[in-house]
Design an enzyme around this catalytic site. Structure first.
Site, PDB file in Angstrom:
ATOM      1  CD  GLU A  25      -5.685   6.647   2.329  1.00 29.45           C
ATOM      2  OE1 GLU A  25      -4.964   5.897   2.960  1.00 29.45           O
ATOM      3  OE2 GLU A  25      -5.653   6.743   1.099  1.00 29.45           O
ATOM      4  CG  ASP A  57      -2.046   1.024   1.113  1.00 28.74           C
ATOM      5  OD1 ASP A  57      -2.082   1.754   0.096  1.00 28.74           O
ATOM      6  OD2 ASP A  57      -2.897   1.085   2.021  1.00 28.74           O
TER       7      ASP A  57
END
Ligand code: BGC
Ligand code: BGC
Length: 859
Positions: free
Chosen positions: A526, A325
């Site tokens: 996020e 990620d």
């Protein structure tokens, strides 16, 4: 000694002996060995290998050069990679991050997406090596193909969880895949199979449920929808894409709900709560798993050999590949963003390397293989996995993206059938929490007032991951074909002969029969969406509800939210209360359960049920269904049906003064992102002023750009190459009299501060002042800046912009956390420094950005 003891003793002995002959691996090469008990994990029904594909993999591997094998491990971001790079480095993949578009153009057309995809593809097939391997492009299609203008945006996962209908989820997955195929992109970073357990987490809305089993059912359905099914021959067929189960593992279980935090649980709990989505996704054939930024009991997942290799690949039998990620490998101990053999050795197969420095990562990884810090066997295994997925996805046969059957089909993007699916999801996901006197469903023949800042605001109702990363900076015009909540109410009511008026602040000239107020959380994604408590506080919204109620008008609240929040005062002030979550582009469908048909029959029943426990108090996180001591206001599974009598007391307890909930705080304008309703505008002489709506904007001699300080894009950097101005604007004007005596407070890193002036835009008595009077001029690192409002104006009643920065060539400011704090400050050295005329936006004429009229002009 029992057998067990003997075994333990021998194990210990072996460890000691082994430890003597070979020192425990350490440093950057090897992941720390963290063990659990593999026996606790299920052995999933392994998918039999396809011998033909396995033979092709071996043949390809045999012909690949070392450079090619390293190149396949790299996934740079489209902003930092050219076709030439793809050829030279044999890149295996690219991605576009949230809010990243071809040519950085938010309004990129289908052809723009396709020609970029074609360019990458042709480059990958024209490398100088014998073996040609098609590149694969990944994108976050997390609620529809959400980076693309005109796409159908489905309700976010938390809303889908309220439906519990896997067949619908599968259909949504298939529709999303088709819209992706139209742009030539073959890989989605979805589904998120996180089980969010502390709703302070800013990604709670990406989670289907706090209940592991529901997440498991949906993970399976979404994967089948995106990738197709083997049992009916649709697997990776026309209009299907590769799916990703993310973020492995425990992303929803971090302490305090902290994004990228630490999940401290026993292995049994990890399996019981956070692994269910992976089990079902793997059984459904998911091809990719994304490693999580988070740690498990202190150990970073990107470097976790036990979980990535022993558990996921060996025990669970996952034979696809593991992608990292967003530069997440850099957090593995001993690693940097440009070097991390430990992650590959732990089982990561592809680096997500989104920054400009990916070439260094490539070079260092190549060197690590040559030096044996990464074994050939591991490199070959990673490549075999990537090739397996590409072969299964048919990428070797499909040809250039523009030749895909659905490519360039404008009608596929936002197709009426997809929108109809989204509408079904919207209407079935609404959760009715309060319905005093069976107020709902309403008669459409009434005179309805529609109020609240969420009523006609498609960006707000879509939430994060909507065109832009955080979902900020959008206007209704960025969502062609979409409808707002107001649009739906208007259509229903007008068709039945009723009357609708839209008024954000609830003013009316003729008293309506009832009011529908749409309000709630503004978009976030996020990191930026993490909060410290579960209270919803918005004094304006509450005042609006109370004002209407005091006028004797029945009030229906439609609450826009990405998570359950303590809302007692709002419940008390409403006759009916419906959670509409983040419905996406089909806001119109919200009205369907709200109103009866003109003849009084139910049009669509309220069927949504909470897939999360709902708190009564702000400090109630974490709150979950399997906690016997939890006292939710509404338990998991709650939701009134039509005709149900709600059991709420007449008045729920409300937060009292002095508590977390009631103390008025600062007015924050920029915190990691420009907060709603503020906007950043840039103006330069001779140029059309512009509003920042993505991560970068240039207007003549001025540029604003998001930068990373503590986290991704939490900072704004403004640079001047000539006289120009930047300002944070309110959509109309704001009365800041409450803040008289207060200060403008922020952190800044400055270059040539003497060339920057700060001003406030108001009616007439405002001033500007030299920034250098308030900063330490010699310092080019971060410093705190506090400018008393008294230096900027005596009259704060109608402020269009509390901060305008005028600068000249060479000036630069990085801004962090801009807010207005209360206080009792006078101006130490009052000045009334008018700026020279060529730099100044007309300060005395506030303008309304909503209607575009009166944009700031340079005098
Ligand atoms: C941003 C990143 C973010 C990413 C997520 C990008 O556009 O620049 O900071 O993490 O989107 O997709
Ligand atoms: C997010 C991922 C996403 C990735 C690529 C990261 O910041 O955590 O969920 O897939 O960016 O955009």
């Amino acid at each position: 000694m029992t057998h067990l003891r003997t075994a333990l003793f021998l194990g210990l002995l072996l460890t000691i002996l082994h430890g003597c002959s070979a020192p425990p691996p350490s440093g950057i090469d090897q992941p720390a060995a963290v063990a659990g008990n593999l026996e606790r994990w299920p052995q999933l029904a392994a998918r039999p290998a396809d011998p033909a594909i396995e033979r092709r993999i071996q043949a390809l591997l045999a012909g690949m050069t070392l450079e090619q094998k390293v190149g396949q491990l790299m996934q740079p971001e489209i902003r930092h990679v050219s076709n030439d790079d793809v050829r030279r480095y044999y890149l295996g993949s690219v991605l576009n991050g949230g809010g990243s578009f071809p040519q950085r153009n938010k309004h990129a057309s289908l052809d723009d997406w396709l020609s970029l995809a074609d360019g990458f593809y042709h480059a990958s097939m024209s490398v100088d090596a014998d073996v040609k391997i098609p590149i694969v492009w990944g994108t976050d299609a997390v609620h529809g193909h959400n980076n693309v203008i005109g796409a159908t945006l489905f309700p976010h996962n938390i809303a889908l969880g309220a439906i519990d209908n896997p067949a619908l989820i599968e259909a949504i997955g298939a529709a999303t895949a088709r819209e992706m195929a139209a742009t030539g992109i073959s890989w989605s970073f979805a589904p998120t199979v996180a089980v969010a357990r502390d709703d302070r987490w800013g990604r709670t809305y990406e989670s289907y449920s706090e209940a592991p089993a529901l997440v498991g059912r949906y993970a399976r359905a979404q994967v089948l929808g995106l990738q197709g099914r083997r049992d009916n021959g649709t697997f990776m067929g026309e209009g299907r894409v590769i799916a990703t189960a993310k973020h492995f593992i425990g992303d929803g279980g971090t302490a305090g709900g902290e994004d990228r935090g630490d999940t401290r649980l026993t292995e049994e709990e990890l399996i019981r709560i956070h692994a269910q989505g992976y089990f079902r996704a793997i059984e459904a054939g998911v091809q990719v798993v994304m490693a999580s930024f988070t740690s498990w009991n202190g150990d970073k997942l990107h470097g976790h050999r036990y979980l990535l290799t022993d558990v996921l690949k060996n025990r669970l039998g996952f034979d696809g590949f593991v992608v990292g990620d967003w530069a997440g490998h850099q957090f593995v101990p001993g690693c940097t963003v440009t070097r991390c053999p430990a992650a590959i050795n732990a089982g990561l197969d592809m680096f997500m390397a989104p920054d400009d420095n990916w070439r260094e990562l490539y070079t260092n990884t190549l060197a690590d293989v040559k030096a044996g810090r990464i074994s050939m066997a591991r490199l070959d295994d990673a490549n075999a996995r990537i090739l397996r997925v590409k072969l299964r996805a048919g990428l070797f046969e499909k040809g250039a993206p523009s030749s895909y059957p659905l490519a360039a089909r404008q009608d596929i993007v936002g197709h009426p059938e997809h929108r109809e699916l989204a509408r079904q999801a919207v209407r079935e996901s609404l959760v009715l929490l309060k319905n005093r006197g069976q107020l709902l469903p309403l008669s459409p023949k009434a005179h309805v007032l529609v109020a609240g800042n969420g009523a006609h605001n498609i960006g707000k109702q879509s939430g994060g991951w909507s065109i832009t990363w955080q979902g900020t900076g959008n206007t209704n015009a960025d969502f062609p074909g979409a409808t707002s909540v107001y649009d739906g109410i208007k259509a229903q009511v007008e068709a039945a002969g009723g009357r609708v008026s839209l008024s954000e602040n609830g003013d009316y000239s003729e008293k309506p029969d009832l009011a529908i107020v749409v309000y709630g959380e503004d978009p976030y994604a996020e990191m930026q969406g993490d909060t410290s408590h579960l209270g919803y506080h918005n004094a304006d919204d509450l005042a609006l509800l109370r004002k209407l109620r005091d006028a004797g008008i029945k009030v229906v609240s439609l609450f826009v939210t990405g998570r359950p929040l303590a809302i007692n005062p709002y419940l008390n002030a409403s006759d009916a209360f419906v959670v509409i979550w983040l419905p996406g582009t089909e806001g119109k469908a919200v009205a369907e359960p709200l109103f009866t048909k003109p003849n009084g029959d139910v049009q669509a029943a309220f069927t949504g049920r909470l897939s999360f426990s709902w708190p009564q108090f702000a400090d109630q996180a974490p709150l979950n269904l399997d906690d016997p001591l939890a006292q939710p206001l509404f338990a998991y599974g709650y939701g009134l049906a039509n005709g149900d009598t709600d059991t709420l007391p007449a008045a729920l307890p409300e937060p009292t003064a002095g508590t977390l909930a009631a103390t008025p705080g600062p007015l924050t304008i920029f915190h990691r992102r420009t907060l709603s309703p503020w906007r950043l505008d840039l103006a330069a002489k001779g140029e059309q002023p512009g509003t920042m709506s993505t991560n970068s904007l240039t207007v003549g001699a001025i540029n604003a750009q998001t930068r990373d300080r503590f986290m991704q894009e939490d900072t704004l950097e403004i640079t001047w190459t000539g006289p120009a101005q930047a300002g944070f604007y309110h959509p109309s004007q704001i009365n800041l009299s409450d803040f008289a005596g207060g200060s403008l407070v922020f952190e800044a890193r400055l270059k040539n501060a003497a060339d920057i002036q700060v001003g406030l835009s108001c009616q007439n008595t405002c001033r500007s002042t030299h920034l250098s009077e308030f900063v330490n001029p010699g310092v080019e690192t971060w410093q705190s800046v506090r400018i008393p409002l008294a230096c900027l104006s005596d009259d704060l009643q109608a402020v269009a912009s509390p901060m305008q920065l005028s600068g000249r060539q060479g000036a630069e400011i990085a801004l962090y956390n801009l807010r207005i704090e209360r206080g009792n400050q006078t101006c130490p050295n009052p000045s009334d420094t008018p700026l020279s005329n060529d730099v100044l936006i007309n300060r005395s004429a506030p303008y309304n950005l909503n209607n575009g009229a009166g944009k700031p002009a340079l005098r």
